[in-house]
Design a protein around this motif. Structure first.
Motif, short mmCIF file in Angstrom:
data_model
loop_
_atom_site.label_atom_id
_atom_site.label_comp_id
_atom_site.label_asym_id
_atom_site.label_seq_id
_atom_site.Cartn_x
_atom_site.Cartn_y
_atom_site.Cartn_z
N LYS A 78 27.40 22.66 54.27
CA LYS A 78 27.16 23.20 55.60
C LYS A 78 27.17 24.72 55.61
N ASP A 79 27.93 25.33 54.69
CA ASP A 79 27.99 26.80 54.68
C ASP A 79 26.77 27.43 54.03
N LYS A 80 25.86 26.62 53.51
CA LYS A 80 24.59 27.07 52.94
C LYS A 80 24.75 27.86 51.65
N SER A 81 25.95 27.94 51.11
CA SER A 81 26.13 28.66 49.85
C SER A 81 25.52 27.86 48.71
N ASN A 82 25.16 28.56 47.65
CA ASN A 82 24.55 27.90 46.50
C ASN A 82 25.57 26.96 45.86
N PRO A 83 25.21 25.71 45.61
CA PRO A 83 26.16 24.76 45.00
C PRO A 83 26.70 25.19 43.66
N ALA A 84 26.02 26.14 42.98
CA ALA A 84 26.48 26.59 41.67
C ALA A 84 27.57 27.65 41.76
N THR A 85 27.85 28.15 42.95
CA THR A 85 28.79 29.27 43.12
C THR A 85 30.15 28.99 42.48
N ARG A 86 30.76 27.89 42.83
CA ARG A 86 32.11 27.59 42.35
C ARG A 86 32.14 27.33 40.85
N SER A 87 31.11 26.67 40.34
CA SER A 87 31.07 26.37 38.91
C SER A 87 30.90 27.64 38.08
N PHE A 88 30.03 28.53 38.52
CA PHE A 88 29.84 29.79 37.80
C PHE A 88 31.14 30.60 37.81
N GLN A 89 31.83 30.63 38.95
CA GLN A 89 33.11 31.34 39.01
C GLN A 89 34.10 30.73 38.04
N ALA A 90 34.19 29.42 38.02
CA ALA A 90 35.17 28.74 37.18
C ALA A 90 34.91 28.99 35.70
N ILE A 91 33.65 28.88 35.30
CA ILE A 91 33.31 29.09 33.88
C ILE A 91 33.59 30.53 33.48
N ARG A 92 33.25 31.47 34.36
CA ARG A 92 33.50 32.89 34.06
C ARG A 92 35.00 33.17 33.90
N ILE A 93 35.81 32.63 34.79
CA ILE A 93 37.26 32.84 34.71
C ILE A 93 37.81 32.26 33.40
N HIS A 94 37.33 31.08 33.04
CA HIS A 94 37.79 30.44 31.80
C HIS A 94 37.36 31.24 30.57
N ILE A 95 36.09 31.62 30.51
CA ILE A 95 35.56 32.33 29.35
C ILE A 95 36.31 33.64 29.12
N ASN A 96 36.66 34.32 30.20
CA ASN A 96 37.31 35.64 30.09
C ASN A 96 38.83 35.60 30.18
N ARG A 97 39.42 34.41 30.26
CA ARG A 97 40.88 34.27 30.33
C ARG A 97 41.45 35.12 31.48
N GLU A 98 40.75 35.14 32.61
CA GLU A 98 41.10 36.08 33.67
C GLU A 98 42.48 35.84 34.26
N LEU A 99 42.83 34.61 34.53
CA LEU A 99 44.13 34.35 35.15
C LEU A 99 45.26 34.49 34.14
N ALA A 100 45.03 34.06 32.90
CA ALA A 100 46.05 34.22 31.86
C ALA A 100 46.30 35.70 31.59
N ASP A 101 45.22 36.49 31.53
CA ASP A 101 45.38 37.93 31.31
C ASP A 101 46.08 38.59 32.49
N LEU A 102 45.81 38.12 33.70
CA LEU A 102 46.46 38.67 34.88
C LEU A 102 47.97 38.46 34.81
N GLU A 103 48.39 37.28 34.42
CA GLU A 103 49.83 37.00 34.34
C GLU A 103 50.50 37.90 33.30
N LEU A 104 49.83 38.12 32.16
CA LEU A 104 50.37 39.04 31.15
C LEU A 104 50.41 40.46 31.69
N ALA A 105 49.36 40.84 32.41
CA ALA A 105 49.26 42.21 32.91
C ALA A 105 50.33 42.51 33.95
#
Length: 320
Positions: free
Chosen positions: A205-232
């Protein structure tokens, strides 16, 4: 997304090619002192760093980091001639190992997520709106690309990443489709992956691209973003001098939740427990500086991408 095209109010903003999100709020939060030492752990294109440097005197120091070689190239070009600046290529998770930090710092900025220059260049593979190699690495010289990971990860791992980092309800369905598709042809382009997800998940209903969440998730995983944040976070608190300040900009709820909970853990005494009547002593390490700060209407009119930005600031407790 950290820095946006500079399209308005030049007198109120830094003279930079890109307009940093929450620029004035960050500088107010850091409370820059002339002879202080400050660390920008996410240099990007240097918008916030320029603001800090303008407020530093001749004895001040600015330390800048980024894992992206293109960001470091900009830092070397624009900042290296200034003797007050030191430059280091690496993740902000490594800030504690950077010897240039010396005796501690007076302020640290972390501007999380992918920057607009990264997002807007198709060859970096971050955007489902621009066809390019399916890469997504902030540091293209390190780790697996998104295409390489999707080629070897099993269906359950893919589904777990999409659910955990993208909160994607159709994670299992998408993971199943990815595994089936790669048996026929390798997934190597962003448009390929986006088209596949769009076939599997209907537009909401929000008209956002269905790929939005998946691209975000893969990017976060590939770059260890949340793990690096906790260390930082641990590294940043250890590097701060007493009364030094830590300012962090988040762009989605997963990041902001980690930052909020960490700040609260070090700033607020844990709630009492009726089963343990004996009080446990608590000495705060941080003091919260205000609450969550978001872009105002003026900034949103110029930079619509800033709508999801949340700034939190904390100060290290001084000697009592």
């Amino acid at each position: 997304m950290r820095e946006q095209p500079h399209t308005g109010h030049p007198s109120a903003q830094p003279p930079a090619q890109h307009l940093p999100v929450l620029y004035a709020q960050v500088l107010n939060g850091l409370r820059v002192i002339e002879n202080g030492t400050y660390l920008d752990g996410t240099f990007g294109r240097g918008g916030h760093s320029r603001g800090v440097l303008e407020q530093l005197g001749p004895d001040g120091r600015l330390l800048v980091m980024d894992k992206d070689p293109e960001a470091i190239a900009v830092a070397q070009r624009d900042f290296a001639p200034d003797g007050r600046v030191a430059i280091f290529r690496g993740s902000f998770a490594q800030m504690a190992q950077w010897s240039a930090t010396g005796d501690g710092v007076d302020g640290i900025l972390l501007d999380l997520g992918v920057s607009s220059p990264q997002l807007d260049v198709a060859e970096r593979g971050f955007s489902f709106g621009k066809d390019g190699p399916l890469d997504m690495r902030m540091d293209p010289d390190s780790g697996l690309s998104a295409a390489q990971w999707l080629a070897i990860a099993d269906e359950r791992e893919i589904a777990d990443v999409l659910w955990t980092y993208g909160e994607e309800r159709a994670s299992r369905k998408i993971a199943r489709a990815i595994v089936a598709e790669r048996e026929k042809t390798p997934l190597t382009r962003t448009a390929q992956l986006a088209e596949l997800i769009n076939k599997v998940v209907p537009r909401g209903k929000d008209k956002s691209n269905p790929a939005t969440r998946s691209f975000q998730a893969i990017r976060i995983h590939i770059n260890r973003e949340l793990a690096d944040l906790e260390l930082a976070l641990d590294a940043a608190v250890s590097l701060l001098k007493p009364e030094g300040r830590l300012a962090i900009i988040s762009f989605h709820s997963l990041e902001d939740r980690i930052v909020k909970q960490y700040f609260n853990k070090l700033a607020k005494a844990p709630p009492g427990n009726r089963r343990m009547p004996t009080e446990v002593s608590f000495s705060p390490t941080l003091e919260l500086v205000g609450g969550a700060i978001k872009a105002d209407d003026d900034e949103l009119n110029v930079n619509p991408r800033a709508r999801s930005a949340v700034l939190r600031v904390a100060q290290k407790v001084g000697a009592r």
